[in-house]
Each structure stands twice: as structure tokens, then as C-alpha cells.
Motif scaffolding. Structure first.
Motif, mmCIF file in Angstrom:
data_model
loop_
_atom_site.group_PDB
_atom_site.id
_atom_site.type_symbol
_atom_site.label_atom_id
_atom_site.label_comp_id
_atom_site.label_asym_id
_atom_site.label_seq_id
_atom_site.Cartn_x
_atom_site.Cartn_y
_atom_site.Cartn_z
ATOM 1 N N VAL A 157 -40.710 93.726 27.494
ATOM 2 C CA VAL A 157 -40.515 94.060 26.085
ATOM 3 C C VAL A 157 -41.698 94.865 25.545
ATOM 4 O O VAL A 157 -41.522 95.771 24.725
ATOM 5 C CB VAL A 157 -40.295 92.788 25.241
ATOM 6 N N GLN A 201 -38.957 101.298 21.324
ATOM 7 C CA GLN A 201 -37.644 101.069 20.733
ATOM 8 C C GLN A 201 -36.573 101.983 21.315
ATOM 9 O O GLN A 201 -35.467 101.538 21.631
ATOM 10 C CB GLN A 201 -37.701 101.262 19.221
ATOM 11 N N LEU A 244 -35.490 100.748 24.678
ATOM 12 C CA LEU A 244 -34.722 99.508 24.602
ATOM 13 C C LEU A 244 -33.316 99.750 24.066
ATOM 14 O O LEU A 244 -32.358 99.097 24.497
ATOM 15 C CB LEU A 244 -35.463 98.492 23.721
ATOM 16 N N ALA A 253 -29.983 98.874 26.059
ATOM 17 C CA ALA A 253 -28.971 98.009 25.443
ATOM 18 C C ALA A 253 -27.610 98.678 25.388
ATOM 19 O O ALA A 253 -26.578 97.998 25.373
ATOM 20 C CB ALA A 253 -29.407 97.621 24.030
ATOM 21 N N MET A 266 -30.474 93.054 29.614
ATOM 22 C CA MET A 266 -30.314 92.401 28.317
ATOM 23 C C MET A 266 -29.578 91.069 28.429
ATOM 24 O O MET A 266 -29.928 90.102 27.750
ATOM 25 C CB MET A 266 -29.590 93.332 27.344
ATOM 26 N N LEU A 300 -31.975 88.492 29.650
ATOM 27 C CA LEU A 300 -32.943 88.096 28.623
ATOM 28 C C LEU A 300 -32.312 87.231 27.541
ATOM 29 O O LEU A 300 -32.907 86.256 27.089
ATOM 30 C CB LEU A 300 -33.557 89.347 27.988
ATOM 31 N N SER A 309 -37.196 85.690 24.473
ATOM 32 C CA SER A 309 -36.779 87.093 24.566
ATOM 33 C C SER A 309 -36.203 87.604 23.259
ATOM 34 O O SER A 309 -36.501 88.723 22.825
ATOM 35 C CB SER A 309 -35.738 87.257 25.681
ATOM 36 N N SER A 310 -35.373 86.793 22.621
ATOM 37 C CA SER A 310 -34.722 87.238 21.389
ATOM 38 C C SER A 310 -35.742 87.464 20.278
ATOM 39 O O SER A 310 -35.640 88.426 19.512
ATOM 40 C CB SER A 310 -33.664 86.221 20.946
ATOM 41 N N LEU A 326 -37.472 90.721 21.079
ATOM 42 C CA LEU A 326 -36.619 91.908 20.965
ATOM 43 C C LEU A 326 -36.243 92.245 19.529
ATOM 44 O O LEU A 326 -36.043 93.419 19.200
ATOM 45 C CB LEU A 326 -35.344 91.716 21.792
ATOM 46 N N LYS A 335 -38.455 94.753 17.860
ATOM 47 C CA LYS A 335 -38.447 96.020 18.587
ATOM 48 C C LYS A 335 -37.160 96.806 18.320
ATOM 49 O O LYS A 335 -37.169 98.041 18.311
ATOM 50 C CB LYS A 335 -38.594 95.764 20.102
ATOM 51 N N LEU A 336 -36.056 96.102 18.113
ATOM 52 C CA LEU A 336 -34.768 96.758 17.870
ATOM 53 C C LEU A 336 -34.465 96.926 16.385
ATOM 54 O O LEU A 336 -33.481 97.589 16.031
ATOM 55 C CB LEU A 336 -33.636 95.950 18.528
ATOM 56 N N LEU A 355 -27.960 88.818 20.831
ATOM 57 C CA LEU A 355 -29.266 88.679 20.200
ATOM 58 C C LEU A 355 -29.195 87.698 19.035
ATOM 59 O O LEU A 355 -30.041 86.796 18.910
ATOM 60 C CB LEU A 355 -29.757 90.045 19.712
#
Length: 218
Positions: free
Chosen positions: A56, A61, A64, A68, A78, A81, A90-91, A94, A97-98, A118
């Protein structure tokens, strides 16, 4: 961190720019390496922790988002994770970042599955509220296709706009339904620390009792 790009055959981008990106663009990654990373993310916590955090941290971004929204990368990376034993950690890594690209992914054929997973994997109601809040700013985009509408329902987006009490009640009902379905289907949640879930332990204990009974009978 140095091993991950070699495994995936995916060099981290130097700029975080998605201006020229199209969902029709295919991400070129090494399939065998992606499958290897899938299994690494299912190792015990002691062994996988640096890999999860490193992955991560390594990719920006734009990388990722592309991962995704790619069929193979999403399935191997994904899913590992967000549905594996490291999903809580992980969530939470992420989500920031997302952030800012969730509405884009929510309306994509592949990407919307990652958004759903997510939201489900987030360990706290505060994190889920943050995600619902961001998605609620893009109702027109989400309502434009079936994928976005599915995200609106599963991430209780409209309810968020109706107020905290309404949102929490809808979220609670959704979680009760998910738990009921898991119980009916006999699904088992793997523990975050890499241990075995409750149902797995119960099944093993029952199997041990049956084997012990057979030995006494013999």
C-alpha cells in the motif's frame, strides 16, 4: 518493498495522474507473481505484515486505482487484501489512498466490486461513515449505471444523507442480514491474527470427538 514490483512486473508510477487513464486500458502484470502475492497476503500476521504495509505504501493512488479496476490484479491482490485475514488492516490503509477516486471505481464493472469489499472490510463505523460521506457527493454518477446503484445500496449512501440515526439503522440491518447469510451458508471468518475462526475450531473439535469415539468403539 523491492520484491513487490519484481513479482508483479509493475513499476510504481512517478506521478499520481489519471488524466489519460481509461477503464478500457489493460494493466500488464505478471500473473504468476500476482498469484504468489495473493498467497503471501494470506500468511500469518507476522509474515505478511510487512508485505501488506509495503504494498500500500509503495503504489500511489493512480496505481491502486488501476489495480482495483483490472480483472486479474483486482482478483489476486485486492481480493486478498480485502477478503483475507489482513482485511481490517488493509482496508484502513487503502481507504485514504483511494479517497477521491471511490466514485469513479463505484461506477466501473470491475472497480465497483473493490468498493463494495472495501466498505465491508472496514473495521469501524467511523471509517464506513467516511466512505459513505464521500460517495454521497457523487449521486448522479452512481445513479448512472447498475454498478453505481449497487454501491449506493450496499454502502448505505442515500441513508447517510438522511441523517446519522437513519444511516446507522440501515447499516445495522445490513450487517444483521450478512451475518444471517453467513450462518446459513456455514461461512467462517478467518481471524485477523491468522488464527482459526470460531466455526473452524468447533468443526475440528467435533471431528476430534468423533475420532475419539471410533477408537473407543474399536
Amino acid at each position: 518493498e523491492d520484491c513487490i514490483p519484481l513479482l508483479l512486473g509493475l513499476t510504481p508510477s512517478k506521478t499520481d495522474d489519471l488524466q489519460d487513464y481509461s477503464s478500457a486500458d489493460r494493466l500488464t502484470i505478471d500473473a504468476a507473481g500476482a498469484r504468489a502475492l495473493y498467497h503471501i497476503f494470506h500468511f500469518t500476521q507476522r509474515l505478511r505484515s510487512e508485505w501488506v504495509n509495503g504494498f500500500v505504501k509503495l503504489y500511489c493512488q493512480s496505481d491502486l486505482v488501476k489495480i482495483a479496476n483490472d480483472g486479474l490484479a483486482s482478483r489476486c491482490i485486492m481480493d486478498a487484501l480485502l477478503e483475507g485475514p489482513a482485511k481490517s488492516t488493509s482496508s484502513r490503509l487503502l481507504l485514504p489512498k483511494l479517497s477521491g477516486r471511490l466514485s469513479f471505481l463505484a461506477a466501473e464493472r470491475v472497480g465497483h466490486h473493490v468498493v463494495l469489499k472495501l466498505f465491508k472490510a472496514l473495521p469501524s463505523i467511523e471509517d464506513q461513515a467516511t466512505m459513505s460521506a464521500e460517495l454521497s457527493q457523487s449521486l448522479n454518477r452512481l445513479g448512472s449505471n447498475a454498478m453505481g446503484r449497487t454501491v449506493m445500496t450496499s454502502c448505505v449512501v442515500k441513508e447517510y444523507l438522511e441523517g446519522e440515526a437513519t444511516w446507522k439503522e440501515a447499516l445495522s440491518k445490513m450487517k444483521e442480514k450478512d451475518n444471517w447469510l453467513k450462518e446459513i451458508m456455514g461461512e467462517d471468518e478467518e481471524a485477523e491474527d491468522g488464527g482459526k475462526g470460531k466455526k473452524t475450531k468447533e468443526k475440528e473439535s467435533e471431528e476430534q470427538r468423533r475420532n475419539e469415539k471410533r477408537r473407543h468403539t474399536i
